[in-house]
Structure formats: structure tokens, C-alpha cells
Motif scaffolding. Structure first.
Motif, PDB file in Angstrom:
ATOM      1  N   SER A  67      30.627  61.197  60.115  1.00  0.00           N
ATOM      2  CA  SER A  67      31.094  61.309  58.890  1.00  0.00           C
ATOM      3  C   SER A  67      31.866  60.310  58.210  1.00  0.00           C
ATOM      4  O   SER A  67      32.771  60.058  58.989  1.00  0.00           O
ATOM      5  N   ARG A  68      32.013  60.276  56.834  1.00  0.00           N
ATOM      6  CA  ARG A  68      33.019  59.163  56.347  1.00  0.00           C
ATOM      7  C   ARG A  68      34.074  59.958  55.643  1.00  0.00           C
ATOM      8  O   ARG A  68      33.882  60.455  54.559  1.00  0.00           O
ATOM      9  N   SER A 315      27.069  65.947  53.086  1.00  0.00           N
ATOM     10  CA  SER A 315      27.082  67.475  53.101  1.00  0.00           C
ATOM     11  C   SER A 315      26.592  67.626  51.468  1.00  0.00           C
ATOM     12  O   SER A 315      26.298  68.718  51.130  1.00  0.00           O
ATOM     13  N   VAL A 316      26.350  66.604  50.756  1.00  0.00           N
ATOM     14  CA  VAL A 316      25.837  66.622  49.280  1.00  0.00           C
ATOM     15  C   VAL A 316      24.521  66.291  49.374  1.00  0.00           C
ATOM     16  O   VAL A 316      24.002  65.370  49.753  1.00  0.00           O
ATOM     17  N   SER A 317      23.634  67.351  48.820  1.00  0.00           N
ATOM     18  CA  SER A 317      22.181  67.280  48.822  1.00  0.00           C
ATOM     19  C   SER A 317      21.670  66.610  47.661  1.00  0.00           C
ATOM     20  O   SER A 317      22.447  66.364  46.590  1.00  0.00           O
ATOM     21  N   CYS A 397      33.103  46.193  49.746  1.00  0.00           N
ATOM     22  CA  CYS A 397      32.980  47.110  48.820  1.00  0.00           C
ATOM     23  C   CYS A 397      31.511  46.777  48.257  1.00  0.00           C
ATOM     24  O   CYS A 397      31.183  45.682  47.922  1.00  0.00           O
ATOM     25  N   ILE A 398      30.766  48.168  48.270  1.00  0.00           N
ATOM     26  CA  ILE A 398      29.464  47.752  47.780  1.00  0.00           C
ATOM     27  C   ILE A 398      29.169  48.966  46.745  1.00  0.00           C
ATOM     28  O   ILE A 398      29.736  49.761  46.759  1.00  0.00           O
ATOM     29  N   ASN A 399      27.872  48.873  46.194  1.00  0.00           N
ATOM     30  CA  ASN A 399      27.631  49.940  45.487  1.00  0.00           C
ATOM     31  C   ASN A 399      26.230  50.459  45.526  1.00  0.00           C
ATOM     32  O   ASN A 399      25.169  49.767  45.503  1.00  0.00           O
ATOM     33  N   ARG A 400      26.415  51.645  46.589  1.00  0.00           N
ATOM     34  CA  ARG A 400      25.190  52.169  47.320  1.00  0.00           C
ATOM     35  C   ARG A 400      24.050  52.567  46.365  1.00  0.00           C
ATOM     36  O   ARG A 400      22.787  52.448  46.681  1.00  0.00           O
ATOM     37  N   ASN A 419      22.164  60.176  51.182  1.00  0.00           N
ATOM     38  CA  ASN A 419      22.781  61.417  51.657  1.00  0.00           C
ATOM     39  C   ASN A 419      22.298  62.019  52.828  1.00  0.00           C
ATOM     40  O   ASN A 419      22.692  62.548  53.817  1.00  0.00           O
ATOM     41  N   GLU A 420      20.870  62.322  52.634  1.00  0.00           N
ATOM     42  CA  GLU A 420      20.006  63.178  53.913  1.00  0.00           C
ATOM     43  C   GLU A 420      19.374  62.450  54.680  1.00  0.00           C
ATOM     44  O   GLU A 420      18.766  62.816  55.467  1.00  0.00           O
TER      45      GLU A 420
END
Length: 450
Positions: A67-68, A315-317, A397-400, A419-420
């Protein structure tokens, strides 16, 4: 099918035509600027800090797949902007941000302490310096010279500032899965378009050491559509020209053949997303600049989505993020940063759904962090937001993720959430996990038959 895949276009290096005088001024040799051309010092109020190098390496012991951890996770908002106090903060808000704040009940912008976290490899800084006095675009905005790094650390025209976004460093190549969704405005129900994407940047590949060695291709990408089921198994190959037109091929599993697609660009609507965005909105902006006259308005201070660890936390769905009308507010973080403001005005005699577009580019990454898109009557129609975050293993830096708001439809598109999914491999290009020879139409045919 082709439209859904094109939502994931990187825009690493694309053709650009902008009718404005073009030249590259030498980057200042003093200590006043960072290696990418940003102001090194903070602002007088102390609300924007000095750049001291950014986050240039992972935390001790971190490895791919972990995890980051959020280095600013213990911070609390300094204040929260909402419809009631938006006017008091208007000097540091864009017209698009103000419109959303006043339109949607419950929409807020939690503002945190600012951190200038962006850092890049030494090779990017060296290439940026080498581009000084060398990088140039002609009177039509076509790139004639420049390789790696950022082309115009001190832009003199709007076209130069946009080019810095188009060729921003995101590594040599990456691979992984991501999703795009557009929740319904009342129920919030959404379906997911799941993509597997492999991207390769000739522009940033040190093995292609010169402008000529790119062979007029800045970036290449293969995308497989994994869902929805009715188009699963489709494959797309996109080849972005440095100066010229994008080339696109599609493998159709039902026909078991590869077809060259007509050029998909400009304001072609992405129908699988209910036409809520058009082709050149992907990644905030991609493609050619030739339908607009571009004006560089200079710098200003703006609250923009930044240091996006929580938004991208595993952890964020998706269900939590994708709320009706706008994304969940508790995963968003806004900070005060300096941005370059660039305006594109539709040229006489040409057509595009957007008569005018305004870009706000972060000074530390050149990423377009926010936009406003105006219709033919001059009314604000759509607003984009591209939260900026650190990928420390590159570093860059990026904008994912990008959010595209349609104010008329009261809906939005969330593009490139991951995220998932399994951890995205941002070092695949540098570390040899991408076969650079597969970006050919024949590969689609072989891959599709497996």
C-alpha cells in the motif's frame, strides 16, 4: 467499443498545431527556478511553500505491491469551501469550481496545507535543460525538435504550455488495469468499463536518444476491454504521432480481424459514456491544437486537487467514490498551488463542440489540473478536474484519475480509477516488462486469437 478504449489514451506525445508565434527561451540559470521551470520560492503569505526537491524516493522498506502510505495522512483541513463561503474564496477558485460549488448541494472542497511533492529523475531534469534553445514548434504548432524531459520550462505561448502537458513524464512505460464509470444522477447506479492497458513512451525512452529516433511516434498503447461483456475481448492499438495524425487499429473478436479505424479525435463523442465527454478530453486534453488560438495568461494561485493518496487508496471502494452527481468529498484533498492559465479560442471557420476552453496547469508538474469548457453560446458547459499525486518509484507526479462534469446533464465521468485492481506497474518500461516490439497491428491479431 473504440470510444471506450480511447478514454485511456495517455497523451504522452501527440500531434499539436496551434497558430501562434513559437520559440523556446532559455531557462533561467539562477536558483530562482526549479529544474522544470517552476518558481522555487513559496509565496509571500507562506501558504505555498518553497520547493525543496519533492518526494524523490519511496519510504524505506516500501516495495511494489505494498500500500502507499499517505505522508500527510494525519493532517486536518485548514478550512472547507462550500456554496456559503465560495465567494469569499473566489480569488483562488476557477470559474468551473465556483459553478460546481454553487450548483450542487453538499459539494465541498476541503483545503489542506500545501506540499510541493513533485520530483522527477535527474535524467528528466537534464533533458529539460538540454531542450533549452533546442525544442521548437513551427508556425502550425508541429513539434520540430526536443526529446525527453519538459520541452518549454519557461513557456512564451499558450501552445508551449499545452505541449508540456502532452509530453509530461510518466515513466518509459506502464501496465495495469483501470476502470471508467459514469454514475446516474439520481440513483447513483453505475456500470464499470474495465480496461487492461500497456503504454510505452518513445519520447521518454533513453534508448531512442534523439528526436529522429522516435520516428515521429511519441507514444504507443495497447488496450484490452475486459468489461462490459458485450465488448469484452476487443483490443485497441493507438499510436500517437509527434506531428501528424493519431493511428488507431481495433481487433474485433466477433469478426476475428484487425481493422484500421478512421481517425478518432477532436469532439467525437464517447458514446459508451452517454456522450458526456469527447475524444480530446481524455487525460484532461489530448490530440491536436489546431482548432484553437491559444493564449498564455500567466500564473495565478488556485486551489487544486493535490497529493491524492486517499483518493487512490486500495481500501477505498469504487462504490464509495462514485456518488450521484459528484465524487465522495471525504477522499478529496485540495491545496493552494501556482498554476499557468492558458485559454484556447475556437478559430474562425473551424468547428468544435467547445467554443472556448481554459486550462490551469500545475507549475511543478505541467499537468492540467482543472479546465473549463464553454459551448457555442459562450456558456460554461463542462468542467474537468485531474487530481495530482506522486508515484515515488519513478519518481513523477501524474493524474491517475480524472473527473469530467457535465453541468447541463447533472452527471459526471470518473476515468481511470484503479483502487480495486492489482497494483499498477509504473516501472514496467524501465525494468523490461514491456515488449516494445508488440505495438503493431499484427500483434492484435495474434493476441486476440489466444
Amino acid at each position: 467499443m473504440k470510444h471506450l478504449a480511447l478514454i485511456a489514451v495517455l497523451g504522452i506525445a501527440v500531434s499539436a498545431k496551434a497558430l501562434s508565434p513559437v520559440h523556446a527561451e532559455p531557462v533561467a540559470s539562477s536558483a530562482n527556478l526549479t529544474p522544470v521551470g517552476a518558481e522555487r520560492m513559496g509565496n509571500a503569505e507562506g501558504t505555498i511553500p518553497e520547493w525543496t526537491g519533492g518526494i524523490s524516493a519511496p519510504p524505506a522498506g516500501w516495495k511494489h505491491g505494498d500500500s502507499r502510505p499517505d505522508p500527510y495522512g494525519d493532517e486536518k483541513p485548514l478550512f472547507v469551501i462550500d456554496a456559503n463561503n465560495a465567494d469569499a474564496h473566489a480569488a483562488k477558485l476557477s470559474a468551473g469550481q465556483l459553478a460546481i460549488l454553487k450548483r450542487y448541494d453538499g459539494y465541498t472542497m476541503p483545503v489542506y496545507p500545501s506540499h510541493r511533492s513533485c520530483a522527477y529523475p535527474g535524467s528528466v531534469y537534464e533533458a529539460t535543460k538540454a531542450n533549452t534553445g533546442v525544442a521548437r514548434i513551427d508556425e502550425d504548432g508541429k513539434l520540430l525538435a526536443g526529446k525527453g524531459g519538459f520541452l518549454f520550462p519557461e513557456p512564451q505561448t499558450g501552445a508551449e504550455a499545452v505541449w508540456n502537458h502532452l509530453i509530461r513524464y510518466q515513466g518509459v512505460g506502464s501496465t495495469g488495469r483501470l476502470i471508467t464509470a459514469s454514475p446516474k444522477k439520481n440513483s447513483g447506479n453505475f456500470s464499470i468499463g474495465l480496461l487492461e492497458r500497456t503504454s510505452y513512451s518513445r519520447f521518454h525512452d533513453p534508448e531512442r536518444a534523439s528526436f529522429a529516433a522516435m520516428e515521429n511516434v511519441g507514444g504507443e498503447q495497447i488496450t484490452e476491454i475486459l468489461s462490459p461483456n458485450q465488448i469484452a475481448g476487443s483490443l485497441m492499438l493507438i499510436r500517437e504521432a509527434v506531428n501528424g495524425d493519431r493511428e488507431t487499429w481495433r481487433y474485433m473478436p466477433g469478426q476475428r480481424r484487425v481493422r484500421r479505424l478512421p481517425d478518432f479525435r477532436y469532439d467525437n463523442p464517447i458514446t459508451e459514456l452517454d456522450g458526456l465527454i469527447v475524444a480530446d478530453q481524455a487525460n484532461m486534453f489530448n490530440g491536436q491544437l489546431d482548432r484553437y488560438d491559444w493564449t498564455l495568461h500567466g500564473k495565478q494561485e488556485l486551489y487544486i486537487a493535490y497529493n491524492d493518496w486517499k483518493l487512490n487508496d486500495k481500501s477505498v471502494s469504487y462504490a464509495h467514490i462514485l456518488q450521484p452527481r459528484f465524487p465522495a468529498r471525504d477522499v478529496m484533498r485540495y491545496e493552494l498551488h501556482r498554476v499557468w492559465k492558458t485559454e484556447g479560442t475556437l478559430r474562425a471557420g473551424l468547428r468544435h463542440l467547445y467554443n472556448r476552453r481554459v486550462f490551469y496547469s500545475d507549475e511543478d508538474s505541467w499537468i492540467i489540473a482543472a479546465t473549463e469548457l464553454y459551448d457555442g453560446r459562450g456558456e460554461l458547459w463542462r468542467v474537468q478536474e485531474g487530481p495530482i499525486g506522486v508515484i515515488w518509484e519513478l519518481p513523477a507526479c501524474i493524474n491517475r484519475v480524472q473527473f469530467h462534469f457535465d453541468l447541463n446533464a447533472d452527471r459526471y465521468v470518473a476515468a481511470q480509477l484503479r483502487n480495486e485492481e492489482r497494483p499498477y506497474d509504473y516501472l514496467a518500461g524501465q525494468e523490461g516488462r514491456i515488449d516494445k516490439t508488440v505495438f503493431m497491428p499484427d500483434y492484435l491479431r495474434l493476441a486476440g486469437r489466444r
